[in-house]
Design a protein around this motif. Structure first.
Motif, mmCIF file in Angstrom:
data_model
loop_
_atom_site.group_PDB
_atom_site.id
_atom_site.type_symbol
_atom_site.label_atom_id
_atom_site.label_comp_id
_atom_site.label_asym_id
_atom_site.label_seq_id
_atom_site.Cartn_x
_atom_site.Cartn_y
_atom_site.Cartn_z
ATOM 1 N N PRO A 296 49.953 86.223 37.406
ATOM 2 C CA PRO A 296 50.954 85.163 37.248
ATOM 3 C C PRO A 296 52.264 85.518 37.942
ATOM 4 C CG PRO A 296 50.667 86.363 35.198
ATOM 5 C CD PRO A 296 49.625 86.875 36.157
ATOM 6 N N ALA A 297 53.000 84.490 38.304
ATOM 7 C CA ALA A 297 54.278 84.682 38.991
ATOM 8 C C ALA A 297 55.347 85.175 38.016
ATOM 9 C CB ALA A 297 54.733 83.368 39.604
ATOM 10 N N PRO A 298 56.192 86.111 38.446
ATOM 11 C CA PRO A 298 57.316 86.504 37.589
ATOM 12 C C PRO A 298 58.363 85.391 37.579
ATOM 13 C CG PRO A 298 57.426 87.670 39.684
ATOM 14 C CD PRO A 298 56.159 86.883 39.696
ATOM 15 N N PRO A 299 59.075 85.225 36.463
ATOM 16 C CA PRO A 299 60.112 84.194 36.403
ATOM 17 C C PRO A 299 61.265 84.521 37.349
ATOM 18 C CG PRO A 299 60.087 85.483 34.377
ATOM 19 C CD PRO A 299 58.957 85.972 35.225
ATOM 20 N N PHE A 300 61.910 83.479 37.858
ATOM 21 C CA PHE A 300 63.032 83.660 38.774
ATOM 22 C C PHE A 300 64.095 82.617 38.471
ATOM 23 C CE2 PHE A 300 60.245 80.638 40.811
ATOM 24 C CZ PHE A 300 61.103 79.695 41.374
ATOM 25 N N ILE A 301 65.261 82.828 39.036
ATOM 26 C CA ILE A 301 66.349 81.858 38.914
ATOM 27 C C ILE A 301 66.854 81.522 40.314
ATOM 28 C CG2 ILE A 301 67.060 82.605 36.603
ATOM 29 C CD1 ILE A 301 69.364 84.157 37.911
ATOM 30 N N LYS A 302 67.525 80.379 40.419
ATOM 31 C CA LYS A 302 68.174 80.008 41.667
ATOM 32 C C LYS A 302 69.674 80.010 41.435
ATOM 33 C CE LYS A 302 66.949 77.234 44.824
ATOM 34 N NZ LYS A 302 66.679 76.105 45.675
ATOM 35 N N ILE A 303 70.371 80.673 42.307
ATOM 36 C CA ILE A 303 71.834 80.670 42.286
ATOM 37 C C ILE A 303 72.237 80.077 43.627
ATOM 38 C CG2 ILE A 303 73.936 82.042 42.113
ATOM 39 C CD1 ILE A 303 72.300 84.148 40.585
ATOM 40 N N GLY A 304 72.611 78.819 43.614
ATOM 41 C CA GLY A 304 72.848 78.120 44.867
ATOM 42 C C GLY A 304 71.528 78.011 45.607
ATOM 43 N N ARG A 305 71.480 78.530 46.824
ATOM 44 C CA ARG A 305 70.250 78.517 47.611
ATOM 45 C C ARG A 305 69.474 79.832 47.503
ATOM 46 N NH1 ARG A 305 72.178 76.363 53.351
ATOM 47 N NH2 ARG A 305 70.269 75.126 53.456
ATOM 48 N N SER A 306 70.017 80.765 46.752
ATOM 49 C CA SER A 306 69.414 82.096 46.648
ATOM 50 C C SER A 306 68.462 82.196 45.464
ATOM 51 C CB SER A 306 70.505 83.152 46.473
ATOM 52 O OG SER A 306 71.385 83.135 47.565
ATOM 53 N N ILE A 307 67.369 82.895 45.674
ATOM 54 C CA ILE A 307 66.414 83.202 44.614
ATOM 55 C C ILE A 307 66.750 84.589 44.082
ATOM 56 C CG2 ILE A 307 63.981 83.655 44.083
ATOM 57 C CD1 ILE A 307 64.537 80.725 44.766
ATOM 58 N N ARG A 308 66.824 84.694 42.770
ATOM 59 C CA ARG A 308 67.111 85.983 42.139
ATOM 60 C C ARG A 308 66.181 86.176 40.954
ATOM 61 N NH1 ARG A 308 69.113 86.555 46.345
ATOM 62 N NH2 ARG A 308 71.270 87.016 46.825
ATOM 63 N N TYR A 309 65.991 87.438 40.593
ATOM 64 C CA TYR A 309 65.131 87.820 39.478
ATOM 65 C C TYR A 309 65.961 88.652 38.514
ATOM 66 C CZ TYR A 309 61.300 86.422 42.534
ATOM 67 O OH TYR A 309 60.461 85.710 43.357
ATOM 68 N N LEU A 310 65.868 88.345 37.225
ATOM 69 C CA LEU A 310 66.588 89.101 36.207
ATOM 70 C C LEU A 310 65.733 90.289 35.758
ATOM 71 C CD1 LEU A 310 67.960 86.186 34.007
ATOM 72 C CD2 LEU A 310 69.184 87.514 35.730
ATOM 73 N N ARG A 311 66.374 91.440 35.647
ATOM 74 C CA ARG A 311 65.661 92.656 35.262
ATOM 75 C C ARG A 311 64.919 92.471 33.938
ATOM 76 N NH1 ARG A 311 68.153 98.582 34.828
ATOM 77 N NH2 ARG A 311 67.767 98.432 37.025
ATOM 78 N N GLU A 312 65.562 91.877 32.932
ATOM 79 C CA GLU A 312 64.907 91.740 31.626
ATOM 80 C C GLU A 312 63.682 90.819 31.708
ATOM 81 O OE1 GLU A 312 68.687 89.069 31.261
ATOM 82 O OE2 GLU A 312 68.264 91.065 32.044
ATOM 83 N N ASP A 313 63.733 89.800 32.568
ATOM 84 C CA ASP A 313 62.562 88.937 32.775
ATOM 85 C C ASP A 313 61.426 89.709 33.435
ATOM 86 O OD1 ASP A 313 63.866 86.750 31.692
ATOM 87 O OD2 ASP A 313 64.349 85.851 33.642
ATOM 88 N N LEU A 314 61.758 90.542 34.414
ATOM 89 C CA LEU A 314 60.732 91.339 35.094
ATOM 90 C C LEU A 314 60.106 92.355 34.156
ATOM 91 C CD1 LEU A 314 62.528 91.932 38.505
ATOM 92 C CD2 LEU A 314 60.663 90.319 38.024
ATOM 93 N N ASP A 315 60.922 93.003 33.336
ATOM 94 C CA ASP A 315 60.392 93.963 32.377
ATOM 95 C C ASP A 315 59.464 93.279 31.371
ATOM 96 O OD1 ASP A 315 61.754 96.042 33.601
ATOM 97 O OD2 ASP A 315 63.439 95.978 32.190
ATOM 98 N N ARG A 316 59.853 92.112 30.891
ATOM 99 C CA ARG A 316 59.025 91.352 29.954
ATOM 100 C C ARG A 316 57.722 90.916 30.634
ATOM 101 N NH1 ARG A 316 62.132 87.297 29.313
ATOM 102 N NH2 ARG A 316 63.603 88.469 28.086
#
Length: 78
Positions: free
Chosen positions: A43-63
């Motif tokens: 499954p895909a790890p969760p991500f967020i968008k900040i403007g046009r940038s894709i970012r991943y939160l450490r706590e989401d990746l660990d979970r």
């Protein structure tokens, strides 16, 4: 980049940092974002968008890592 710096600093990771952190390729991350979760695929790890940038939160990746299946041998994998 020094991995000790990577693990001791940011809460928000770029795609490249995320790739190193989880040990998966950048192309996997891109494909997972575009296609979502598919049968018989990691499954895909969760991500967020900040403007046009894709970012991943450490706590989401660990979970996400913690929730992946854990096996004793390949016979258990379905």
């Amino acid at each position: 980049m020094d991995t000790t710096k990577l693990y001791n600093s940011p809460r928000v990771f770029t795609e490249q940092e995320t790739s190193r952190y989880i040990g998966m390729s950048r192309s996997y991350l891109r494909q997972a974002r575009m296609e979502g979760n598919r049968e018989n695929r990691t499954p895909a790890p969760p991500f967020i968008k900040i403007g046009r940038s894709i970012r991943y939160l450490r706590e989401d990746l660990d979970r996400w890592i913690d929730e992946l299946g854990k096996y004793d041998h390949l016979g258990q994998v379905q």
